[in-house]
Design an enzyme around this catalytic site. Structure first.
Site, PDB file in Angstrom:
ATOM      1  N   SER A  49     121.672 -40.253  26.485  1.00 55.07           N
ATOM      2  CA  SER A  49     121.825 -40.068  28.637  1.00 55.07           C
ATOM      3  C   SER A  49     121.498 -38.819  28.553  1.00 55.07           C
ATOM      4  O   SER A  49     121.271 -37.675  27.339  1.00 55.07           O
ATOM      5  CB  SER A  49     123.166 -40.247  28.999  1.00 55.07           C
ATOM      6  N   ASP A  80     119.349 -42.970  29.539  1.00 55.25           N
ATOM      7  CA  ASP A  80     119.597 -43.625  30.481  1.00 55.25           C
ATOM      8  C   ASP A  80     120.490 -42.720  31.276  1.00 55.25           C
ATOM      9  O   ASP A  80     120.290 -41.659  31.228  1.00 55.25           O
ATOM     10  CB  ASP A  80     120.901 -43.984  29.596  1.00 55.25           C
ATOM     11  N   ASP A 102     117.076 -42.517  37.810  1.00 58.28           N
ATOM     12  CA  ASP A 102     118.490 -42.960  38.670  1.00 58.28           C
ATOM     13  C   ASP A 102     118.301 -41.659  39.943  1.00 58.28           C
ATOM     14  O   ASP A 102     119.353 -40.860  40.289  1.00 58.28           O
ATOM     15  CB  ASP A 102     119.565 -43.271  38.112  1.00 58.28           C
ATOM     16  N   THR A 252     126.272 -51.150  27.406  1.00 56.56           N
ATOM     17  CA  THR A 252     127.716 -51.065  26.899  1.00 56.56           C
ATOM     18  C   THR A 252     127.449 -49.549  25.572  1.00 56.56           C
ATOM     19  O   THR A 252     127.144 -49.083  25.591  1.00 56.56           O
ATOM     20  CB  THR A 252     127.621 -51.885  25.853  1.00 56.56           C
ATOM     21  N   ASP A 253     128.715 -48.547  26.719  1.00 57.13           N
ATOM     22  CA  ASP A 253     128.451 -47.434  26.128  1.00 57.13           C
ATOM     23  C   ASP A 253     130.361 -47.477  26.030  1.00 57.13           C
ATOM     24  O   ASP A 253     131.230 -47.228  25.064  1.00 57.13           O
ATOM     25  CB  ASP A 253     127.995 -46.339  27.389  1.00 57.13           C
ATOM     26  N   THR A 254     130.986 -47.585  27.216  1.00 52.85           N
ATOM     27  CA  THR A 254     132.787 -47.804  26.608  1.00 52.85           C
ATOM     28  C   THR A 254     133.643 -48.630  25.618  1.00 52.85           C
ATOM     29  O   THR A 254     134.245 -47.877  25.211  1.00 52.85           O
ATOM     30  CB  THR A 254     133.758 -48.732  28.196  1.00 52.85           C
TER      31      THR A 254
END
Ligand SMILES: O=C(COP(=O)(O)O)NO
Ligand code: NA
Ligand SMILES: [Zn+2]
Length: 305
Positions: A49, A80, A102, A252-254
């Site tokens: 990110s 990201d 985004d 998937t990060d959390t």
């Protein structure tokens, strides 16, 4: 080997499996994700990110790109939630092979215009582009969207958007949201809406906010001293159904953050005298690797490298 996001995702959608896009901010996460991919013979996307780029700088981007090049499986290095053209240019300059712009919080025409501009720049240097249409009900990297204002992706708009922008893959809003609190109990996933989108958009589709937030992990985090409220994530069956309907990239990060932090807390708690970082970062790295391997099994990407 270092490949573009589209090379990985086009095959995934065509063959009906998903590929994990796992966020990394440091050496341990990067090693865990790549080791898991090589052991499972799975393609993988390393996602950074803008916050990761700021936190790790060149130490992170140089490491990630170099390790991706040397990897024995296909790896894409992905920006990201890129929030601006400038941010995307920085990622392109660092050698990324996939970038997300985004602009889902903007109006449709602005999203089209800004995305198109990024597509032109990225395609000029052989990099593929993820765009987003619709808003996740949750806290996006830079936009706090209140659940009731969440605008799920409109299938017909998605078709027009992809044709007008030339984006290579599309992040859709079908009920997921970022972080550990994705809604009460089992979050709502609008599979019929996804089916309609997939019928109109042949490009690989992307699911954000896809972490499972497994209760066992939440308990382990709490037991180690972590504090977390009523946390819930996306049910494995809902992920499998989404993949069958056209989702090819699953963010998937959390789950990785929870696993890493639970182990650091646990190791430090058990060994108050310990002050060698390798002794508590090492076990945390292993925990991330295990989560990544289990996600690859769920997505069906094992052996697809
Ligand atoms: O969408 C994500 C991560 O979502 P989670 O918080 O569910 O891991 N990153 O872009
Ligand atoms: Na992304
Ligand atoms: Zn996301």
């Amino acid at each position: 080997m270092l490949v573009t996001g589209l090379e990985i995702l086009k095959k995934a959608r065509a063959e009906g499996y998903g590929v994990g896009a796992f966020n990394t901010n440091n050496m341990e996460f990067t090693q865990a994700i790549l080791e898991a991919a090589e052991e499972m013979k799975s393609p993988v996307i390393l996602a950074l990110s803008e916050g990761a780029m700021k936190y790790g700088g060149r130490a992170l981007t140089r490491m990630v790109v170099a390790l991706a090049q040397e990897a024995r499986v296909p790896v894409a290095v992905h920006l990201d939630h890129g929030s601006s053209y400038e941010s995307v240019l920085k990622a392109l300059r660092e050698g990324f092979t996939s970038v997300m712009i985004d602009k889902s919080h903007e109006d449709f025409e602005t999203n089209v215009r800004e995305t198109k501009r990024v597509v032109e720049a990225a395609h000029a240097v052989g990099v593929t582009v993820e765009a987003e249409l619709g808003r996740l009900a949750g806290i996006e990297e830079h936009v706090a969207v209140d659940e009731k204002d969440a605008l799920l992706t409109n299938p017909e708009e998605a078709r027009i958007f992809m044709e007008r922008t030339g984006a290579d893959y599309l992040a859709v809003a079908i009920g997921t949201s970022h972080g550990a609190y994705k809604g009460k109990g089992r979050p709502f996933i609008d599979h019929p809406r996804l089916e309609r989108i997939a019928a109109l958009v042949p490009a690989p589709l992307v699911l954000h906010g896809a972490s499972a937030v497994p209760q066992a992990l939440v308990e382990r985090f709490r037991a180690a001293g972590g504090e977390i409220g009523e946390a819930s994530g996306i049910h494995p069956e809902d992920i499998k159904k989404a993949i069958a309907l056209g989702i090819a990239k699953i963010n998937t990060d959390t789950d990785l953050r929870l696993a890493f932090t639970a182990l650091v807390r646990e190791t430090l708690g058990k060994n108050p005298k310990e002050f060698d970082p390798r002794k508590y970062l090492g076990p945390a790295r292993e925990a991330v690797k295990e989560v990544v391997k289990s996600r690859m099994e769920l997505f069906g990407s094992v052996g697809k490298a």
